[in-house]
Design an enzyme around this catalytic site. Structure first.
Site, short mmCIF file in Angstrom:
data_model
loop_
_atom_site.label_atom_id
_atom_site.label_comp_id
_atom_site.label_asym_id
_atom_site.label_seq_id
_atom_site.Cartn_x
_atom_site.Cartn_y
_atom_site.Cartn_z
N GLU A 367 3.39 -13.08 22.69
CA GLU A 367 2.53 -14.07 23.43
C GLU A 367 3.14 -15.48 23.73
O GLU A 367 2.44 -16.44 22.91
CB GLU A 367 1.28 -13.92 22.49
CG GLU A 367 0.66 -12.52 22.26
CD GLU A 367 -0.66 -12.85 21.32
OE1 GLU A 367 -0.94 -13.78 21.08
OE2 GLU A 367 -1.05 -11.58 21.10
N GLU A 481 -0.79 -2.45 23.02
CA GLU A 481 -1.97 -2.42 22.05
C GLU A 481 -3.22 -2.12 22.79
O GLU A 481 -4.43 -2.66 22.64
CB GLU A 481 -2.06 -3.99 21.62
CG GLU A 481 -0.90 -4.36 20.94
CD GLU A 481 -0.89 -5.98 20.46
OE1 GLU A 481 -2.09 -6.34 20.29
OE2 GLU A 481 0.02 -6.58 20.35
#
Length: 555
Positions: A367, A481
């Site tokens: 991220e 994910e």
């Protein structure tokens, strides 16, 4: 986006019908069997292009496939799942599903900086080691998650490294016999030293002594021999009275330790009022020779109890405890950059070296971009578990992280991972541009990950576009994910209706179909679902969402 989870009961409605077969076979659950069917139909017949999904998705016919086949057997690329420590270590059904249906696992929390690095920089690998050993012994691969992230760090420790600390003022433990020089009125754990109280509880067993033969300083030290650890860390403990800090100020706790064996114990600071607990701990793993431990601790209240918990067997010596106020001064940007570069390198290479015989792929940088923008995360005012590596290292931290990981493991797959790539074109294009920039600079990146925390209403065409653009990098592409929110349409705790489950199944199917259609076989790093059962998902929210493949009963 990855987070630890809680468990609450949930039901996902009635199964579609009975299925005969082995007792351990998967029970019918709409998203699971559609995912399996999609994998089989598309992965096993690659020459047939996946049909475009009809908008809006319609409930599939109630036709039961063979659910006795493990889910992982339906694909020629890895099918993974995120696991929790409690589920994998303590729940037999959870373990059975993971081992039966998945090729690989990602730990939800236990490999992150905040899970490993304690106060003062002490490392605790106990849970990560236990999970790695249990999973790999079952023949399931481990995907490492994550080396460099701005969340789930020991932020206080990292921030302290970019400062210089100087302890000054009186020793606040001097009046409480922190050096063990003042013997007590007896020989029991509760009377051995003035100002201290030792106890054993539950199944714990230990002896407490004054070591006069070879203390680190003065005439005596504390010696504790733990023969039987208790079920709780505090079953064997040695506690002091209340020292008096100023709330909000930082103090330097110092003490000397040694041990026989390899056991660890914990130094603790806690508010003495059980009705308003505030607890901090430092895990200490002593060696056979005296060594000094330093712990910078910010006091939350004006009265703090200091002491030790002993959750492991062994013989431990402790001496010369002091607590003094400390002042912290920020270092220069140049000094901070040098320091944090070395800290990041040491953290990455410690992790990769420790597990490189068992972990063959890592999320190296997680991220890096801010939400919905092409701007890299940066900041100088982080708090809690947040820490921005770019504060001192700039955007160059990303390339350095990959290079440090490659130095430690010459063959592991190394991924750049982010979320909302199917939603934000700006963020998607930025990840693609960054991956291409790293490749062009000779940085050893081998894959890109897209988290895909999505809902039933997300755009199919955006998903297709994302898959094509990620594949255009020539790197491996991994759905890292995946979960698909399916609300219940009513009060929290009620099951989603058939239409919601059908839409969820159609979305799972489209993700797999798009992945197989748009990502060449050689670039498929796999698909990982972010959790096992709905009620263990970070999105569950007391029954508001049912995002995973299995309900609480593993249907």
């Amino acid at each position: 986006m990855s987070a630890s989870t809680t468990s609450t009961e949930v039901s996902l409605g009635e199964p579609l019908g009975s299925v005969t077969g082995k007792p351990a076979a998967r029970k019918s659950r709409l998203p699971v069997w559609l995912l399996a069917a999609t994998l089989c139909l598309v992965a096993c017949k690659k020459e047939a292009p996946a049909p475009a999904p009809p908008p809006p998705p319609q409930p599939p016919p109630v036709t039961q496939p063979d659910l006795t086949t493990p889910l992982k057997a339906e694909a020629d690329f890895p099918i993974g799942v995120a696991i929790s420590y409690a589920g994998m270590m303590n729940d037999a059904r959870y373990q059975d599903v993971v081992k039966r249906d998945f090729d690989a696992v990602t730990f939800e929390y236990n490999m992150k900086h905040g899970a490993i690095v304690g106060a003062g920089g002490m490392l605790d690998f106990s849970q990560a080691d236990a999970l790695v050993d249990k999973v790999t012994a079952a023949g399931v691969a481990v995907f490492g998650h994550t080396l460099v992230w701005y969340q789930n760090n020991n932020g206080d420790y990292l921030r302290s490294l970019a400062t210089t600390s100087a302890a000054s003022g009186p020793d606040l433990l001097a009046e409480l016999n922190g050096n063990f020089e003042n013997s007590g009125s007896g020989t029991t754990p509760a009377t051995l030293f003035q100002g201290w109280f030792g106890s054993t509880g539950g199944s714990g067993a230990a002896t407490f002594e004054k070591e006069a033969g070879s203390p680190q300083q003065g005439s005596g030290a504390l010696k504790i021999s733990v023969t039987t650890p208790g079920a709780n860390p505090w079953d064997v403990q040695f506690l002091n009275g209340d020292w008096k800090p100023t709330a909000g100020k930082t103090y330097q706790v110092k003490f000397w330790v040694k041990s026989t064996g390899s056991g660890s114990f914990r130094a603790i600071n806690q508010t003495p009022n059980a009705g308003s607990p505030n607890f901090a701990q430092l895990t200490v793993t002593p060696t056979a020779t005296w060594s000094e431990v330093v712990w910078n601790y910010t006091a939350p209240a004006a009265a703090i109890q200091f002491g030790f918990h002993f959750p492991a067997a062994g013989t431990f010596w402790i001496d010369g405890i002091t607590i003094r106020e400390t002042t912290q001064t920020p270092v220069s940007n140049t000094a901070g950059a040098q320091k944090m570069d070395a800290v990041m390198k040491d953290w990455i290479q410690t992790m990769v070296n420790r597990y490189k015989s068992k972990v063959r792929a890592w999320d190296v940088v997680n991220e890096p971009f801010t939400d919905g923008t092409p701007v890299l995360r940066n900041g100088s005012n982080s708090t809690g578990d947040t820490y921005y590596w770019a504060q001192f290292l700039g955007r160059g931290y990303i390339a350095k992280a990959f290079r440090y990981a490659r130095e430690a493991d010459a063959t592991a797959d190394l991924y750049l991972n982010d979320y909302n790539l199917e939603y934000s074109t700006a963020k998607l294009d930025s990840i693609v541009a960054l991956a291409n920039e790293l490749k062009a600079a000779g940085v050893p990146i081998t894959g890109v990950g897209t988290q895909m925390h999505i809902s039933t209403t997300d755009s199919y065409s955006n998903i297709d576009q994302m898959m094509r653009k990620l594949a255009s990098t020539g790197l491996k592409v991994r759905v890292s994910e995946l979960d698909v929110k399916a609300g219940n349409g009513g009060a929290a705790g009620t099951s989603p209706n058939a239409a919601a489950l059908a839409s969820q199944a159609a979305m799972y199917k489209h993700v797999v179909s798009s992945y197989l259609k748009n990502v060449p076989a050689a670039q498929r790093g796999g698909i990982t679902v972010w959790g096992v059962t709905d009620n263990s998902s970070w999105l569950y929210n007391n029954g508001a969402q049912f995002p995973l493949l299995y309900d609480k009963d593993y249907n």
